[in-house]
Design a protein around this motif. Sequence first.
Motif, mmCIF file in Angstrom:
data_model
loop_
_atom_site.group_PDB
_atom_site.id
_atom_site.type_symbol
_atom_site.label_atom_id
_atom_site.label_comp_id
_atom_site.label_asym_id
_atom_site.label_seq_id
_atom_site.Cartn_x
_atom_site.Cartn_y
_atom_site.Cartn_z
ATOM 1 N N LYS A 80 0.830 -1.210 0.000
ATOM 2 C CA LYS A 80 0.000 0.000 0.000
ATOM 3 C C LYS A 80 0.859 1.252 0.000
ATOM 4 C CE LYS A 80 -4.106 -1.996 2.206
ATOM 5 N NZ LYS A 80 -4.978 -2.015 3.393
ATOM 6 N N GLU A 81 1.971 1.213 0.706
ATOM 7 C CA GLU A 81 2.903 2.342 0.677
ATOM 8 C C GLU A 81 3.493 2.512 -0.725
ATOM 9 O OE1 GLU A 81 4.981 5.584 1.617
ATOM 10 O OE2 GLU A 81 3.472 4.597 2.885
ATOM 11 N N TYR A 82 3.795 1.385 -1.364
ATOM 12 C CA TYR A 82 4.310 1.419 -2.745
ATOM 13 C C TYR A 82 3.262 2.038 -3.678
ATOM 14 C CZ TYR A 82 6.575 -0.275 -7.026
ATOM 15 O OH TYR A 82 7.185 -0.354 -8.253
ATOM 16 N N LYS A 83 1.996 1.690 -3.439
ATOM 17 C CA LYS A 83 0.925 2.238 -4.270
ATOM 18 C C LYS A 83 0.774 3.744 -4.068
ATOM 19 C CE LYS A 83 -4.091 2.044 -4.962
ATOM 20 N NZ LYS A 83 -3.967 2.599 -6.304
ATOM 21 N N ARG A 84 0.989 4.218 -2.864
ATOM 22 C CA ARG A 84 0.921 5.661 -2.640
ATOM 23 C C ARG A 84 1.978 6.402 -3.451
ATOM 24 N NH1 ARG A 84 -1.058 4.454 2.663
ATOM 25 N NH2 ARG A 84 1.026 4.028 3.476
ATOM 26 N N GLN A 85 3.108 5.749 -3.650
ATOM 27 C CA GLN A 85 4.170 6.365 -4.449
ATOM 28 C C GLN A 85 3.908 6.203 -5.956
ATOM 29 O OE1 GLN A 85 7.774 4.498 -3.115
ATOM 30 N NE2 GLN A 85 7.411 5.030 -0.962
ATOM 31 N N GLN A 86 3.110 5.180 -6.304
ATOM 32 C CA GLN A 86 2.767 4.927 -7.711
ATOM 33 C C GLN A 86 1.238 4.877 -7.816
ATOM 34 O OE1 GLN A 86 5.077 4.577 -10.109
ATOM 35 N NE2 GLN A 86 6.860 4.610 -8.759
ATOM 36 N N PRO A 87 0.564 6.020 -7.791
ATOM 37 C CA PRO A 87 -0.900 6.035 -7.688
ATOM 38 C C PRO A 87 -1.623 5.430 -8.883
ATOM 39 C CG PRO A 87 -0.029 8.244 -8.085
ATOM 40 C CD PRO A 87 1.153 7.375 -7.793
ATOM 41 N N ASP A 88 -0.953 5.311 -10.030
ATOM 42 C CA ASP A 88 -1.613 4.744 -11.204
ATOM 43 C C ASP A 88 -1.767 3.229 -11.110
ATOM 44 O OD1 ASP A 88 -1.819 7.231 -12.309
ATOM 45 O OD2 ASP A 88 0.006 7.075 -13.495
ATOM 46 N N LEU A 89 -1.042 2.590 -10.202
ATOM 47 C CA LEU A 89 -1.106 1.139 -10.068
ATOM 48 C C LEU A 89 -2.309 0.727 -9.232
ATOM 49 C CD1 LEU A 89 2.601 0.122 -9.315
ATOM 50 C CD2 LEU A 89 1.376 -0.152 -11.468
ATOM 51 N N SER A 90 -2.903 -0.419 -9.586
ATOM 52 C CA SER A 90 -3.903 -1.023 -8.708
ATOM 53 C C SER A 90 -3.174 -1.644 -7.521
ATOM 54 C CB SER A 90 -4.692 -2.095 -9.454
ATOM 55 O OG SER A 90 -3.848 -3.188 -9.786
#
Length: 616
Positions: A80-90
């Motif tokens: 989830k932290e990784y997703k915050r840095q890459q918002p385009d990813l599911s």
Amino acid sequence: MSLFPDDDTPATDTQPPSDQRLREHPRHRALRDHLARHDLVEPRLLAKLLGYPLGEEEIGLVPFLTQTWLVTPEELKAAKEYKRQQPDLSLADAIIHSGCLGETGLAMALAVVSRHPFLALRPEAVDALATRRLDVTTANAWRAFPVRFEGEAILLAVADPRRIDVGEASAFMDRPVRLAVAPAGAVRGAIATWYGDANLRTGDALTGELDLRTVTPPDKNAPPISGNDATTLINRILLTAARMNASDVHIVPDERFLRVDFRLDGRIFPQAQLPLNLAGHIVSRIKVLAGLDIAERRLPQDGAIRTRLPDRGMDIRVSVIPAIRGEAVVLRLLDLQVGIVKLEDLGFFPADQVRLRRAASLPHGLILLTGPTGSGKSTTLRAALDFIQANENRHILTVEDPVEVKMEGVTQVRVHEKIDFSFARALRHFLRHDPDVIMVGEIRDAQTAHIAVQAALTGHLVLSTLHTNDAPGAVARLLDMGAEPYLVSSAISLVIGQRLARLLCPHCRRAVPLAEAEWKLLIAMGHDAPPPETLWHPTGCPQCNRTGYKGRTVLYEMMVIDEALRGMIARRASAGELRAAAYDRGYRPLVDSGVAKVLQGRISLSEAAVYLDLIS
């Protein structure tokens, strides 16, 4: 037997956490024991062995991963932290990209979620006969490998079942297909082992390549476009089109048939009517060759195929659009041996060749080619660049969409609108690249027009195209785009409006006495000399594919910008006023060149008469 048959190395701390737990954790001992005896695990049993009670309801990938502890709460938090840095990813993609989920864990999760079995793909379980049902290009495009026969069906190992349409795959392989999800590395390894490592520098290395050098021609009594499978039909369509020098192939579903039409010398000619039930197979085959998504039928797609013919190479641009009766395909054939057409072979009269060469020899200025799509503008521009390159040592840059013909000694750049690399952006960078000559494939917008005019005024020779009906209209179009009249008047040096007309076949043309209607038409087109006794007409022979025409020539008008016209442009004179003034200085409308070539016997009167409406 290893749970990771594609990996011969021992387990290490560098293994993704999910796969390391599958190898070592006591809770997965029953799963490991089952896979030691069986390579295939049905989704319900797999879910049970992973500790998930699988019901009839749909489940998401992320809930399954977390509830089976393939992904731990700590790993989910990191994802989830990784997703915050890459918002385009599911979130699912973030879990995969964060490195906590390995290929085997992902494959097992996809198998359960999609209700397909999981396959521990092993070399000893592969049936050589099954592998022949799929070629390496398709295997790479689908990320799939045919493992073995199960009765009449083929077990197809796939890395991601969401990429495969079972119906399309069954039709393509001419057998019922059963999907099984396998680790991506295992699929890659099987393709490399059975189809050859040399062909697989990357996963999709051969997507877009087609070798027709050893294709068996049809029986001499059979139509050239015939066959009962998609691969045979596509091969024969392309070979026939290349033999007939077609520029485009249209494959269009109709109410009762799948139509195959060729464009020959600018005109559409029907070639074959195929059974409509072959449409899906043929379109899927083309999509695979062009590297397109075979499961996508709602959106247009574009791709390319590099083709090797028995005597030459050919590039094919592929366009697929969704129509109401099914997907329609257009293949544009780019013969790699055609190359550059010389300036003297385009069809310009000698005096006008001199004018064009003189403008192309200037150190600066703007040369514009006008006309609709398919009127040969880019061919004329390349001929002018070839003349410049052959006679002067100048630094030439081009920006095109796409680059259709590669030129020696010229730096060619292709635009990529998807990444915002447009004509205007390329032009701005070109001006920092020390050019002498710049060719812009098309002036489409005000920004490109402004930069092109500025470049022509600051010591560069600029060549480009515009979509207008005639040469005087090109000036008005530039002004409508917002270019300042005083700048355009100083920059522009030559404008050519052109079309393409079919040449009469020299082998079968015939002279026919002039009819009264033809004489009236010649007068309407501006012919004021005595009437000719005969005009040449098309007949049709094997040399011209029975059309009566072979090759094309340019019909054109050329407006040289002198000081008087520059003053009128600066005063924002209309296209009509420019045309009238240019006529007094030697400008002649496009139809005049058509009449001249009709009287020479090079084209038929009907080819020139269609441009009668361009006379003002």
